[in-house]
Each structure stands twice: as structure tokens, then as C-alpha cells.
Design an enzyme around this catalytic site. Structure first.
Site, short mmCIF file in Angstrom:
data_model
loop_
_atom_site.label_atom_id
_atom_site.label_comp_id
_atom_site.label_asym_id
_atom_site.label_seq_id
_atom_site.Cartn_x
_atom_site.Cartn_y
_atom_site.Cartn_z
N GLY A 62 0.79 -1.23 0.00
CA GLY A 62 0.00 0.00 0.00
C GLY A 62 0.82 1.27 0.00
O GLY A 62 0.42 2.27 0.60
N GLU A 94 10.08 11.89 -4.12
CA GLU A 94 9.35 13.10 -3.80
C GLU A 94 9.44 14.09 -4.94
O GLU A 94 8.67 15.01 -5.02
CB GLU A 94 9.89 13.70 -2.51
CG GLU A 94 9.63 12.79 -1.33
CD GLU A 94 10.05 13.42 -0.02
OE1 GLU A 94 11.13 14.04 0.00
OE2 GLU A 94 9.32 13.27 0.96
N LYS A 127 7.75 21.87 -10.07
CA LYS A 127 9.12 21.51 -10.44
C LYS A 127 9.32 21.70 -11.94
O LYS A 127 8.63 21.08 -12.75
CB LYS A 127 9.36 20.02 -10.08
CG LYS A 127 10.69 19.50 -10.61
CD LYS A 127 10.88 18.02 -10.38
CE LYS A 127 12.10 17.56 -11.19
NZ LYS A 127 12.41 16.14 -10.99
#
Lengths: 500, 495
Positions: free
Chosen positions: A23, A59, A88
Site C-alpha cells: 500500500g 518526492e 518543479k
């Protein structure tokens, strides 16, 4: 296509019950996509062991994340709020060519890449002392810390920095709302079928979860594909020797947010810096052959630009992938299937690629054919190989010789696919693309240019443009980009506005 | 010239170039400028290019010409490509059709897998229109997407007549008379042309379609000529149509390499065009004529006619208010049937400037010239390729073309092919990578290596894929009608 399907091979059964094992972001991205795309044609159950925890991979991301969110109908502002995300534009590489030199790899264009008008070539021909990056809109934006959403004139792609753990939680809520079942429990046994596939997973509380198709999102443990099925691993670590990472978030300092990831080359690896709304992610990816853990940890801690928020955490990995990604009724997605160092933020992208291939097979509108598995596996392996080559490119062009790592990567023998591309660039100035590329010619150009790696020969076609005209075009484009970026807001202001 | 408007456009010359230009202008400008064609009937038309390039279909569509009307009016037939005989060595032949050879990039690259798995049959069997051509078939049904392009063989003189009618219906004026003087303006442009009967035709823009004479661009303005004849030494042609024999019509142009040049064969509905393009440095006119006459496959319909030309183009195509289109601007031997294509290219670029919805500026002619020069250089390189790869050494012509130094752009592309198996493409090249591949393959010119990603596919799998594709193409072609049957049906179709 040369690889048309061989229809003489047997058909596979139907997949009415799909079990996702794990998960993390891989598991919940898969579940969210399955419940959205299959619309009830199969049940989707996610088996998650809370106590094992999630590796918060990636990330920083690749622009494709936006397509994934759009496909699921996720609102950008809502997503950014839930994950402390920021925009970004690309990556800034510090000290990769030599200490003190840096360059950007953003997801923008460098003008024409074809024929007489090729912009980089005219730039070289006019012997411009200025960096080529000034011809790329998002690179100039990144240099100035600006951000706006692209419009029709300034076409560029962008991605996000975000908290992957919060993204997984966000998608869990999303997927369970749309009918995915969430089962908590630790898997203690994998029950096999006679044909070699998986029949069920046995939980520690005695429950047995049966399924027709198992998606292995169990992370590095690779519970099904690796442990149960024993699928061999294709090891890339000769070319990509980094095998460990220290990660440590710190407090955000000041208002400004760089709209890019930062990657700084160090003695035995490289350090990342990823700005989120509430904190700044830091990490040091290193090769344990070339630097020891403690030293690597120290090198990370001195780089933090804010108070550390937790103790640094150590991760270990091997770069490469399973030979096959889909075996019998088991599909590996995410770290269970393979891993490439996060230098180009491709982890979540590769999850997404796996999901796309799986969805295409499941929604073909006919029973799945065994030969299609081979295509999925070939395509996935090829995609890994292409990214591998692109990451190696960042290393092998270095002029650094100041430590073992850099001496190794500067002299090692390259994969023949990469060697072929490099020869074409160096000898003919051609940015050759292969199939299943994730990074297009523009991205390759950004690295070549940033690493001051230019062709030896000049295509005679470039001389067909009059020098004055070439100079004028370059100058005009550079000035227009500079002027348009000047009018753009700072990244943190733009983000503030979007978050409301 | 900056900001100048062109209210009166004068087209000088009434061949295919002149009437194609007039038709496009009358159609596209919709009365925003007057269009006048000055034609001298007694000078006559050089019927350039009876074989064409697929772009002719785009042109016809653009000006709203129905295919059946066009084929009826010009005795036209369908053309899938060209068959090249004896170019590599006497007895060897190959096709260049406007089709594809499967994947050209990455692990699935068809030609590379074909090489890698050691196939002995020609690569052409992997190209649908090539197999169609080999069997004399034709089919307009292409399923969902366009799988190949095709062109036409037609009578260019009749095409000019057809277009004249159309252009005049759309408002073009047709003035007959011989031009005896070109009157200049102070800025060096052309103010008017003076006819032998005393009339003076004034204009704001002059399109020079006067053929090899290049009345305005060459004679009046004296624009220098860029000579390609070192690389492309043919400079004469004997042309002679003969009777059509039999029912069948090859759906391709035939080009046969001879001692001092090459011979064409172009089948129309009512006759078969023959010609011999040759280099007068390497073979004399009489011998060239004889070589043509023995090749005719029907009774000659006229005395053979001799044409002389120099291969190359004017340095600039557009100077002041004079634009050269067609032979007045440049000429390349008809080996790849590019004459009408180059006319069309000039027209489209001119139209895009005239319909830009803004006054003309200095950069427009400069860009026009730059692009057309590039276009000529690309076609030049592609034609040279046909010669240079020959293994023939049996006459001076072939020894010359095999040994000559190549233009840098061509040498660069060939080196990339030879050493890396890459079909490097340039801007403004009308011939895409599959066309280059067709010539390389036909001339048995293969690279030393290819992209290592080709090794990512198991050899048996590649072999099987190739076989399926080839068999699939063969089966489809087997079901197609003969070219003459399709043509008959199209011509008879009443609506």
C-alpha cells in the site's frame, strides 16, 4: 510491427478479482487506476501491512504525473494541498562536470532540432559564449526562481515535488471511495497454483485473500515476483554503482522555493534537495563501494539548510530490474519490479508506466493473450534500459577525477546502446532516439550541453543559413525569453495563489 | 519593395508552369489581384514531366480538380513509383515507390531485422506498393489510413490546356503575343513587357514561367546560374512517343541505365512516352538517338525531338518583383519526376506570401530564395545517390559518377548510413527516409552496423514477423485488380 502477436499461443483466463499487494504509492496508484479504469468489471483489493511501512520513493517527479492525475480527475490545487506539493521545472545539477560548474535539465525546448535551422548547432557555430540554457524558457525561469503555468506560447512541461506518503494516503481515500477494498494484515505465505501462478496470499490472522491477478507492489521485498516466483534480477550496478541513500528532511527556511530539484555531485555519490511547502527534503545517494556510511551521513548533515526534522534514515538498494515484470498472473509494479537511482526522478514515472501497460492489457476488450505478456515484459525492460543509459550519461561525461567513484564512471565500458548514441552525437551531432525512450532528444541535449560535450564535426547543412541571420535569430529568441520570464511571478507567490 | 502590394500579376509563359501558377493564383487570391497570362503560341511548350510526384494530387485537390476529369483530359494513368533497371549492374533492377518499409527506428527497425536475420529476398517485398508495381496491380482502396502515396503519368501539354480553361473560368486573362522587350523600373524590377504587336502589358508582380529561355530572371535581370552539371552531367534528351501496345499498363515509370545516360518509359492511356536523357560529354547525339529508337515498344508517333538543358538553378528565384517558377528558375533531370513538383513548390510558397494578410517585406523573397535553393540541393543529392552507388564501370559516364567527389551534404548523409545505419534527414527534403532506403536497398548499399537495440528482439521472432508481413502484403496484392482495369473503371464511372 515486427512483434505482432502470435495468435497460436494460448489465451489467458479472465481476471475478475485483482489483488494489489502493498500500500505505498505504487499500490495505491495502481488501485486508483484500476478502480477508475475497470469501472466495476473486476474487484480490486489492496492488502497492506501498516507495520512494514512505506518507503517514500520519489518526492520529485516527472511531468507524466500530471497526466496520471488528470486521468483520474484529480484537481491540481487539491493535490498540492494534500501532499504539500510545489512546482518543479526540472533539475539543477551542481558540480557534475567539475566542481563549481552547474547546469539545468528542465522539460522545455531548445528550438529546432532538425536540419539547417538546428538551434544548438547555430548557437555553436556562432561561437556564443553564453550558455545554451538561455534559449530554453523553463531553464531561464528556474534560474530566476519564477513559475507560471505554461500557455500556448511558452510550451513546456512541468512536474511536482510532493510528499509521496501523503500522496499514497490521498489516493487510498480516492480508491476506497471508488470501490477498492482495503485489507490490513501481514502476509505470511504465498499460496501457489499448479501452473506456477499465485492462488492466494495468507495473512497472519488466518485470512486468505484469493485472486485471479496479483499486482506486486510490495517494494524492495518483492514478495511475489522475487520471493515466491524467484524471478531473476538484471543488475545495473556496474554502471550505476550507487546502492545506498541517507534521507533527512529539514525545516523550510525563508519564503522562496526553488522551482527545481537540486542534485549536487559529491565524493561518493550525489545529494538531493527537494523543496516542499512545509519542509525541505535532503538526501545523499552513494556507492558503498566508494564511501563508507558514516562519512556519507556526515556529508549529508553538513548540507542541510534548516533544522533536521528527524534522524536521518538509511536505505539500501540494488539498481536494476527483474528479468520479467509480468509472470503468469503476477505483475510487479514499483520497487518490487525494479529500481533506478532517483537522479532523474523516474520512480513514480516507472510505476505509472507499469500501470499504463497493465491497464492497456486489461481493457483490450478481449481475453488476454499469453504473447501479450512478452510484449509487456519486453517493453518494460526496454524502458528501464533507456533510462539506465540516460542516467549513466550524467556520470560518464564528467571531468572529475577527484575520487574513486568519478574515476570509475569516467572510464567504465558503456552499454552498447549508449555507446552507439554517444558516437552518433560526438561524430555527427545527431541526437539519436531509440524506442521506449522516456527522455526525448531535448533532454539528451540538455545533458550534453550542460556537460560541455559537443560534437567533433559540424553537419554541412548548418552552413546553409547565413551567419548574420543565425545570430539574429538566436539573439531575438534569447531576448524574448528573458523578457517574458521577467514578467513572471516568483514560484512561491504563484504556488500561494494556487493553494488559495 | 517593402510594403508593396501586387494588384496586377502577370504570368509570362503558358506551359504547365504558367497555367499551374495562373490557376492557383486565380483560385487562391479570389479576385484580390488580376492575373494575366502572356503566352506566345508560336514558341510552344516543352512538355516537361509526364511522370509526376505524389504532391500533384495535393495540387489538384487544392484547386478543386476532380481526379476523373483530370485523367480523362490528360490521358493519365496511375503511377506507384519508378522501376530502375541496370543501375546497379546490367540485369539488376529495383523499385522506388511511395510506400513505407515498416518501422525505421528502434528495436523494430524492419530493414535492420531483415539484414540481421539474413533474409535473401529483396527488401521491396516488405513494401506494399512495390509488390503492387511488380505485379502490375493498382487499388484506390487503402483502408483507414493512407498506406502509400501515388502519382500520375499524364500528358503535360494537355494538362496545361485543361488548366488554361479552368484558370480562365476563374478570371485569369489570356493574352497571346510574342514578347519583344522587357521594360524595367528604376529599382531594377520589371515594369512591363512589350509585345510584337505593340501592346504593352504592365504589372506589379511578374511570374517568369518562360521555360529554359528564362526571359525575365535570366535574360532581363541576368541572375547567375548555379551549375550542378559536374555531379549531374546529363544535358540532353531525345524524346519520342510511340503507340500503346496491348492492354496492360505498368503502374510505374521505367528508367533504364544506358551507356551515356538513361531511358525513360512512361505509359499513358493512348501512347507510351519514351526518351533518352544523356550526357553529351560521354555519348554523341546520333548514338543516343539510335539507342532510344531501338527501345521503342510500339510504332513511333512522331520524329524524335532533341532537348538541351543545363542542370542547376538561378542563384535567386525571386528578385524585386520577378519570381521564377519552373524551368526559368531551374532544372533537374527527370530521374525522380520532380519538375512539376518543383513548380508546385514555388507556387505554394508564393501563394503563402501573397495570402499572408500583410504587406510584403524584405524578408519574404529572402526566405523564398533560401528555401527553394535548399529544396533544389536536396533533390540534387537524392538524384546523385542513384548514380554514385553504381557498380557499373562499363563506360565513361559510370566511371565518372562512381568516382566523383560528392556534395558535402550528401557525403555526410551517406557516411552516417554506411557507418551507423542511420537515415539522416534534412529540412526541405521532398524525399523522406523510406525513399532513401529504397535507393540504398536497391543499390545493395548496406551499413557496417545498425542500432544495437535491434538485438533486443529474439531473432526467431523477428524472422517470423518479417515473414508474416511479407505474406500479408503478397496476399493483399493477389486480390487487387490490374492497373488498366482500375483505370478503365475510374474513367468510365459516370456521375
Amino acid at each position: 510491427m515486427l512483434t505482432d502477436l502470435d495468435w497460436s499461443l494460448p489465451m489467458l483466463q479472465k481476471f475478475d478479482r485483482i489483488v494489489v499487494v502493498g500500500g505505498g504509492s505504487a499500490g495505491w496508484m495502481t488501485a486508483a487506476a484500476l478502480v477508475s479504469g475497470l469501472k466495476g468489471r473486476a474487484t480490486v483489493e489492496v492488502v497492506e501491512s501498516e507495520e512494514i511501512g512505506i518507503i517514500g520513493v520519489g518526492e520529485a517527479t516527472f511531468p507524466s504525473i500530471r497526466e496520471f492525475n488528470q486521468l483520474l480527475g484529480i484537481d491540481e490545487a487539491e493535490f498540492l494541498r494534500a501532499t504539500h506539493g510545489s512546482y518543479k521545472l526540472g533539475i539543477r545539477f551542481n558540480d557534475w562536470l567539475e566542481v563549481g560548474q552547474d547546469y539545468f535539465h528542465t522539460f522545455g525546448h531548445f528550438g529546432n532540432l532538425f536540419g539547417s535551422q538546428t538551434l544548438w548547432a547555430q548557437h555553436r557555430r556562432m561561437a556564443q559564449a553564453r550558455p545554451l540554457g538561455e534559449q530554453c524558457v523553463p531553464t531561464v525561469m528556474a534560474m530566476k526562481g519564477r513559475f507560471v503555468l505554461p500557455d500556448e506560447q511558452s510550451q513546456f512541461k512541468y512536474a511536482y515535488h510532493f510528499d509521496a506518503v501523503q500522496y499514497a494516503a490521498f489516493l487510498r481515500a480516492f480508491a476506497t471511495r471508488r470501490g477498492a477494498r482495503h485489507t490490513q494484515g501481514r502476509i505470511v505465505e504465498v499460496v501457489r497454483r499448479a501452473d506456477g501462478g499465485v492462488a492466494a496470499v495468507q495473512l497472519d490472522d488466518g485470512r486468505r485473500i484469493e485472486g485471479d491477478l496479483f499486482v506486486d507492489c510490495s517494494g524492495f521485498r518483492s514478495l511475489l515476483l522475487g520471493d515466491a516466483l524467484g524471478e531473476p534480477f538484471v543488475d545495473f550496478s556496474h554502471w550505476l554503482p550507487v546502492d545506498s541513500a541517507w534521507a533527512c528532511p529539514c525545516e523550510r527556511v525563508g519564503e522562496e522555493l526553488t522551482p527545481y530539484t537540486q542534485s549536487t555531485a559529491l565524493e561518493g555519490g550525489w545529494a538531493w534537495r527537494i523543496p516542499l511547502q512545509n519542509r525541505t527534503g535532503h538526501g545523499h545517494v552513494f556507492a558503498s563501494r566508494f564511501i563508507d556510511e558514516d562519512r556519507a551521513r556526515e556529508q549529508l548533515m553538513v548540507r542541510l539548510d534548516g533544522e533536521p526534522l528527524v534522524e536521518p534514515r538509511l536505505l539500501r538498494f540494488t539498481t536494476g530490474h527483474r528479468e520479467r515484470f509480468w509472470v503468469s498472473n503476477v505483475v510487479g509494479i514499483g520497487l518490487s519490479a525494479g529500481f533506478l537511482e532517483p537522479l532523474e526522478s523516474t520512480s513514480i514515472y516507472l510505476i505509472q508506466d507499469g500501470i499504463t501497460r497493465l491497464m492497456a492489457a486489461l481493457t483490450a476488450g478481449r481475453p488476454l493473450h499469453e504473447d501479450e505478456l512478452a510484449l509487456v515484459n519486453d517493453g518494460s525492460a526496454r524502458r528501464f534500459a533507456r533510462i539506465r543509459d540516460f542516467i549513466i550519461l550524467h556520470y560518464c561525461l564528467t571531468r572529475r577525477r577527484d575520487s574513486e567513484l568519478w574515476r570509475h564512471v569516467a572510464t567504465m565500458e558503456l552499454p552498447d546502446t549508449l555507446a552507439y548514441k554517444l558516437a552518433l552525437w560526438r561524430e555527427f551531432g545527431v541526437l539519436h532516439m531509440q524506442d521506449e525512450e522516456s527522455f526525448d532528444a531535448t533532454s539528451w541535449l540538455a545533458i550534453h550541453a550542460g556537460m560541455a560535450h559537443w560534437p567533433e564535426r559540424r553537419d554541412p547543412v548548418f552552413a546553409e543559413v547565413a551567419p548574420e541571420r543565425a545570430a539574429q535569430v538566436l539573439q531575438g529568441r534569447r531576448a524574448a525569453i528573458a523578457a517574458s520570464v521577467e514578467r513572471m511571478p516568483q514560484h512561491h507567490r504563484m504556488l500561494q495563489k494556487v493553494l488559495g | 519593395m517593402s510594403g508593396q502590394k501586387f494588384d496586377r500579376i502577370v504570368v509570362v509563359g503558358g506551359g504547365a508552369a504558367g497555367w499551374m501558377t495562373a490557376t492557383a493564383l486565380a483560385t487562391g487570391l479570389q479576385g484580390r489581384a488580376s492575373v494575366e497570362v502572356v503566352e506566345s503560341e508560336d514558341i510552344g511548350i516543352i512538355g516537361v514531366g509526364e511522370a509526376t510526384f505524389p504532391s500533384i494530387r495535393d495540387f489538384n485537390r487544392l484547386v478543386g480538380i476532380d481526379e476523373r476529369d483530370f485523367l480523362r483530359a490528360t490521358n493519365g494513368a496511375y503511377k506507384l513509383g519508378a522501376r530502375f533497371r541496370d543501375w546497379l549492374e546490367p540485369g539488376k533492377d529495383y523499385f522506388h515507390t511511395f510506400g513505407e518499409f515498416g518501422n525505421l527506428n528502434g528495436s523494430q527497425t524492419l530493414w535492420a531485422q531483415h539484414r540481421r536475420t539474413g533474409q535473401t529476398e529483396p527488401l521491396g517485398l516488405q513494401c506494399l506498393p512495390t509488390v503492387m508495381a511488380m505485379h502490375g496491380r493498382f487499388d484506390l482502396q487503402q483502408g483507414g489510413r493512407e498506406e502509400f502515396k501515388f502519382a500520375y503519368h499524364f500528358d503535360a501539354v494537355q494538362y496545361a490546356a485543361f488548366l488554361r480553361k479552368l484558370a480562365m473560368q476563374r478570371g485569369a486573362r489570356h493574352t497571346q503575343g510574342r514578347i519583344v522587350e522587357v521594360l524595367r523600373c528604376a529599382d531594377g524590377g520589371v515594369a512591363a513587357v512589350q509585345l510584337d504587336d505593340g501592346r504593352r502589358i504592365e504589372g506589379d508582380l511578374f511570374v517568369d514561367c518562360s521555360g529554359f529561355r528564362s526571359l525575365l530572371l535570366g535574360d532581363a535581370l541576368g541572375e547567375p546560374f548555379v551549375d550542378f552539371s559536374h555531379w549531374l552531367p546529363v544535358d540532353r534528351a531525345w524524346a519520342c512517343p510511340c503507340e500503346r501496345v496491348g492492354e496492360e499498363l505498368t503502374p510505374y515509370t521505367q528508367s533504364t541505365a544506358l551507356e551515356g545516360g538513361w531511358a525513360w518509359r512512361i505509359p499513358l492511356q493512348n501512347r507510351t512516352g519514351h526518351g533518352h536523357v544523356f550526357a553529351s560529354r560521354f555519348i554523341d547525339e546520333d548514338r543516343a538517338r539510335e539507342q532510344l529508337m531501338t527501345r521503342l515498344d510500339g510504332k513511333p508517333l512522331a520524329e524524335p525531338r532533341l532537348l538541351s538543358f543545363t542542370t542547376g538553378h538561378r542563384e535567386r528565384f525571386w528578385i524585386r518583383n520577378v519570381v521564377g517558377i519552373g524551368l526559368s528558375a531551374g532544372f533537374l533531370e527527370p530521374l525522380e519526376s520532380t519538375s512539376i513538383y518543383l513548380i508546385q513548390d514555388g507556387i505554394l510558397r508564393l501563394m503563402s506570401v501573397l495570402t499572408a494578410g500583410r504587406p510584403l517585406n524584405e524578408a519574404d523573397p529572402a526566405l523564398f530564395n533560401e528555401l527553394l535553393v535548399r529544396r533544389f540541393a536536396r533533390v540534387r543529392d537524392f538524384i546523385i545517390l542513384h548514380y554514385h552507388l553504381t557498380r557499373r564501370r562499363d563506360s565513361e559516364l559510370w566511371r565518372h559518377v562512381a568516382a566523383m567527389e560528392l556534395p558535402e551534404t550528401l557525403a555526410f548523409r551517406m557516411e552516417m548510413w554506411r557507418r551507423f545505419g542511420l537515415l539522416h534527414e534534412y529540412d526541405e527534403d521532398p524525399f523522406y527516409a523510406p525513399s532513401w532506403l529504397a535507393i540504398y536497398a536497391g543499390m545493395d548499399y548496406w551499413p557496417e552496423r545498425y542500432d544495437p537495440v535491434c538485438g533486443e528482439i529474439p531473432a526467431e521472432r523477428a524472422q517470423q514477423g518479417l515473414q508474416w508481413r511479407r505474406d500479408g502484403i503478397a496476399a493483399r496484392v493477389e486480390r487487387m485488380p490490374q492497373h488498366h482495369q482500375v483505370l478503365q473503371k475510374v474513367l468510365e464511372n459516370k456521375t
